[in-house]
Scaffold this motif. Structure first.
Motif, PDB file in Angstrom:
ATOM      1  N   UNK A  60       0.826  -1.209   0.000  1.00 35.48           N
ATOM      2  CA  UNK A  60       0.000   0.000   0.000  1.00 35.48           C
ATOM      3  C   UNK A  60       0.857   1.253   0.000  1.00 35.48           C
ATOM      4  N   UNK A  61       2.144   1.114   0.321  1.00 32.68           N
ATOM      5  CA  UNK A  61       3.038   2.267   0.284  1.00 32.68           C
ATOM      6  C   UNK A  61       3.472   2.769   1.646  1.00 32.68           C
ATOM      7  N   UNK A  80       8.924  -4.297  -3.549  1.00 36.32           N
ATOM      8  CA  UNK A  80       7.821  -4.551  -4.471  1.00 36.32           C
ATOM      9  C   UNK A  80       7.245  -5.945  -4.263  1.00 36.32           C
ATOM     10  N   UNK A  81       7.801  -6.679  -3.307  1.00 38.52           N
ATOM     11  CA  UNK A  81       7.311  -8.021  -3.024  1.00 38.52           C
ATOM     12  C   UNK A  81       6.289  -7.975  -1.903  1.00 38.52           C
ATOM     13  N   UNK A  82       5.001  -8.254  -2.179  1.00 34.20           N
ATOM     14  CA  UNK A  82       3.996  -8.211  -1.123  1.00 34.20           C
ATOM     15  C   UNK A  82       4.370  -9.132   0.029  1.00 34.20           C
ATOM     16  N   UNK A 138      -4.031   4.188   9.097  1.00 34.74           N
ATOM     17  CA  UNK A 138      -4.445   3.047   8.281  1.00 34.74           C
ATOM     18  C   UNK A 138      -4.456   3.477   6.821  1.00 34.74           C
ATOM     19  N   UNK A 139      -3.522   2.942   6.059  1.00 29.49           N
ATOM     20  CA  UNK A 139      -3.291   3.400   4.693  1.00 29.49           C
ATOM     21  C   UNK A 139      -4.209   2.680   3.707  1.00 29.49           C
ATOM     22  N   UNK A 140      -4.743   3.462   2.762  1.00 32.53           N
ATOM     23  CA  UNK A 140      -5.638   2.954   1.733  1.00 32.53           C
ATOM     24  C   UNK A 140      -5.126   3.422   0.372  1.00 32.53           C
ATOM     25  N   UNK A 169      -3.056   6.765  -0.014  1.00 29.37           N
ATOM     26  CA  UNK A 169      -1.720   6.817  -0.599  1.00 29.37           C
ATOM     27  C   UNK A 169      -1.800   6.749  -2.130  1.00 29.37           C
ATOM     28  N   UNK A 170      -0.691   7.093  -2.773  1.00 29.96           N
ATOM     29  CA  UNK A 170      -0.527   6.953  -4.222  1.00 29.96           C
ATOM     30  C   UNK A 170      -1.574   7.746  -4.996  1.00 29.96           C
TER      31      UNK A 170
END
Length: 223
Positions: A60-61, A80-82, A138-140, A169-170
């Motif tokens: 999510x960043x 970049x690896x979940x 809490x990032x979304x 984010x993003x």
């Protein structure tokens, strides 16, 4: 001037808002350093000062936002690896009571069932039991719809009475119309949860959008 304890959502005028923004700038003008990691509850550092945790789905960043927030590009590794981060990482802001906690991502599909249960268990136990944890960010992801795992975490935070603030984010990754719809959706989610903070902060680690507002929110907690 006394800073509003509730952050920007309680700022009565532009002067108070400007004071919060400046307090956030000064707070994160200080160096922030990694000081310990915990792979289990028995490895946690003593509960001192004020802790703010960053949580969210894998990729999510979180690491990128940590780097942008502190102005230190290599503070938190970006993967970049979940599911790459599998421990609680603690970062202390010098000459302040603030500690940032980078939490393991949840909801990653490629990890084994056992690893997912292990790290989600650690994360949830930490959230429920940490006495000096003042807020969870809490990032979304702006580009991804809300998942069942996101709402499950919000429900858990409600039950544990742990205050959380939703951070998008993003934001640079979507067009303005889509971003506005995503913001409205996330703001509606925040209103549904008793532990949810009323202000949703929309950020981009690439452009810097929303970073000064998020710094201001954390400065209000410290004050």
């Amino acid at each position: 001037m006394t800073l509003p304890a509730g952050g920007l959502s309680e700022a009565r005028d532009e002067a108070e808002r400007a004071s919060l923004i400046e307090a956030g700038r000064l707070l994160f003008a200080r160096r922030c350093d990694f000081f310990t990691a915990a792979q289990g509850l028995d490895h946690l550092p003593p509960p001192e000062g004020i802790e703010v945790a960053l949580a969210g789905r894998s990729n999510v960043g979180k690491s990128s936002l940590m780097n942008a927030l502190t102005g230190q590009n290599s503070l938190a590794r970006v993967s970049v690896t979940p599911g790459r981060t599998k421990q609680l990482n603690f970062f202390r802001v010098e000459e302040s009571p603030l500690t940032l906690v980078d939490m393991p991502g949840y909801g990653y599909a490629k990890a084994s069932k056992a690893v997912k249960e292990d790290w989600q268990g650690l994360m949830f136990d930490f959230l429920r039991g940490r006495p000096n944890l003042r807020r969870v960010l809490l990032l979304m992801d702006a580009r991804v719809e809300t998942k069942a795992s996101d709402t499950a975490v919000m429900d858990l935070l409600d039950r544990a009475a742990v205050a959380f603030q939703l951070v998008i984010t993003k934001a640079d990754g979507v067009k303005p119309g889509a971003l506005a719809r995503r913001q409205a959706e996330v703001e509606a989610l925040a209103r549904k949860h008793p532990a949810g903070h009323p202000l949703v902060v929309t950020t981009s680690s690439e452009t810097g959008a929303g970073i000064e507002e998020l710094r201001a929110e954390l400065a209000a907690l410290v004050a």
